[in-house]
Design a protein around this motif. Sequence first.
Motif, short mmCIF file in Angstrom:
data_model
loop_
_atom_site.label_atom_id
_atom_site.label_comp_id
_atom_site.label_asym_id
_atom_site.label_seq_id
_atom_site.Cartn_x
_atom_site.Cartn_y
_atom_site.Cartn_z
N THR A 210 -5.20 -9.23 10.04
CA THR A 210 -4.73 -7.92 9.39
C THR A 210 -6.17 -7.24 8.88
O THR A 210 -6.15 -6.36 8.07
N THR A 233 -2.45 -9.92 -0.62
CA THR A 233 -1.16 -9.02 -0.61
C THR A 233 -0.36 -9.68 0.44
O THR A 233 -0.73 -10.39 1.09
N GLU A 235 1.10 -8.48 2.69
CA GLU A 235 0.88 -7.85 3.95
C GLU A 235 0.18 -8.77 5.04
O GLU A 235 0.45 -8.84 5.94
N THR A 239 2.57 -9.79 8.06
CA THR A 239 2.29 -9.14 9.41
C THR A 239 1.63 -10.08 10.37
O THR A 239 2.19 -10.02 11.65
N GLU A 287 6.08 -6.09 -1.23
CA GLU A 287 5.47 -5.13 -0.04
C GLU A 287 6.48 -4.75 0.90
O GLU A 287 7.39 -5.70 1.13
N VAL A 289 6.52 -3.91 5.09
CA VAL A 289 5.87 -3.87 6.33
C VAL A 289 6.51 -3.51 7.39
O VAL A 289 7.76 -3.92 7.47
N ASN A 384 1.94 -0.81 6.12
CA ASN A 384 2.31 -1.43 4.99
C ASN A 384 2.26 -0.63 4.00
O ASN A 384 1.55 0.24 4.09
#
Length: 423
Positions: A210, A233, A235, A239, A287, A289, A384
Motif C-alpha cells: 500500500t 490505518t 487501509e 487493501t 476506513e 476501501v 480509500n
Amino acid sequence: MLQVNYIRENREKVLEGLGLRNFRQPELVDEIIKTDEERRQIQTSLDNLSAAANSSAKQIGELMRNGKKEEAEALKAETGTNKEQIKNLSEELSGVEAKLHTLLVQLPNLPYHLVKSGSTPEENEVVYEHGEPAELHEKAIPHWELTAKYDIIDFELGTKITGAGFPVYKGKGARLQRALINFFLDRATAAGYKEMQVPHLVNAASGFGTGQLPDKEGQMYHSTVDDLYLIPTAEVPVTNLYRDVILKEEELPVKNTAYTPCFRREAGSYGAHVRGLNRLHQFDKVEVVQVVHPDHSYQVLEEMSAYVQSLLQELGLHYRVLRLCAGDMGFTSAMTYDMEVWSAAQQRWLEVSSVSNFETYQSNRLKLRFKGATGKTQLAHTLNGSALALPRIVASILENNQTEKGIRIPEVLVKYTGFEYID
C-alpha cells in the motif's frame, strides 16, 4: 508503483507529472528507462538461449532414439555451454530486476489532470463549503479544557501510562468514542461496504503493497523482533486482503470497511497546533476501501467524497472540501480530497478525512488484477477514505456543541450514547 512500460513510452508526460509534485529528477527517470532496456535485452537473450536449449534437447532425444549416440553426445556437449550461459544470464537478470525495482519505488504517483501544481497546504483548492460556523457563548473554551472540566479524557494519565499522544477516555468520553465507531460502521454497511475485522500488525510485504514502505517507515511503530509494523490505518491490512489476487470483472467494485486503532509516530510533531486531540500517536478510525474498474474510479472517488460529507452533515458540522495540490498529496495518491471541520473554539480548520484514488499505483505493487470477459487480466484501481477519524471529530463535537448547560450530543448519536448531554 508506476508501471515501467508507461514510463518508457511516456517519458515527457511522466516528467511533467512529477514536476507538478516538485519531484524533478529526470536522471532517475532516465536511469529507469536505461535499466529497463538492459533488462529487456537480457530477457531476449535468455529467451533465445532457452528456446535453442529446448530445441537441442528435442534433437538429442530424436538422435538417441535413432541410434545416433555419437551425434547426440556431440550436441549434448554443445548445449552444456548454453546451460552455463543461461545460468549466468538468469543471475544477471535477477540483479538488473532488483536494481529496476529499487529505482521504481523512488517515484511517487503521477497526479490526475484535475490536480493543480503547488507545494504547500495554502495552495490547496477549496471546492465546497457546507454550513455556517457554530455560534458559541462568550465563555466557550477549547476541547482540551472541556475534557478536563467534564472529566471525559485524561491526557496526563495517558502520558503516565505510555507517553504524550496516548489519551485515556473516561466515562461519557469513552461512550462517545464507542458511539461514533458504531455510527460510522452502521452507515458504511448501509452504504454497501462489507465490514471486516483485520490484524493491527502487518508484515513488510503489506506495508510495501500500500506504499507505506519504504516511504514512511519512520512514521510507523516497528516491532523489530518479529519484523511487524503497527498499522497507521486500516487501509493497509484491508487493501492487502487482495494482494496477489485476480478478481473477476463482475466482482467489481469490492467495498470494505473496518474499524481499527491507528498508530503513528508523527516524529517531530509539537506546538499548539497539535495540542489535545489535534494530533495523537494512537487514535480510532473507521476506513472505507474500494477496488474498482479503472473506467469508474474517478466517479467512485466523487461518490466516496459525497459519502464522507453525508456523515459530517448528519453530525451537524460546518466543513469544507479541499482538492489537494500536487505537492501536498501523499506519495501514492493520484488525487485526494481532504475534509476539514471548523473548530469554533480554536478558530481553525481541522482535517478529519482524506479520500484518495491511487489508480494502479498500489495494485501494481500488490499484483491486484481482474480478468474481463476476454480472459485478459489488468490492474484494478484502489481507493480509500477516512469515514471517519475520531480525534478531531470528537474535538469538533465538543467545541462546537458546548453550551452553558453542557455539551450537546448530535441527535444521530443519542441512540448510541444513551445520553443527550455531557454535563
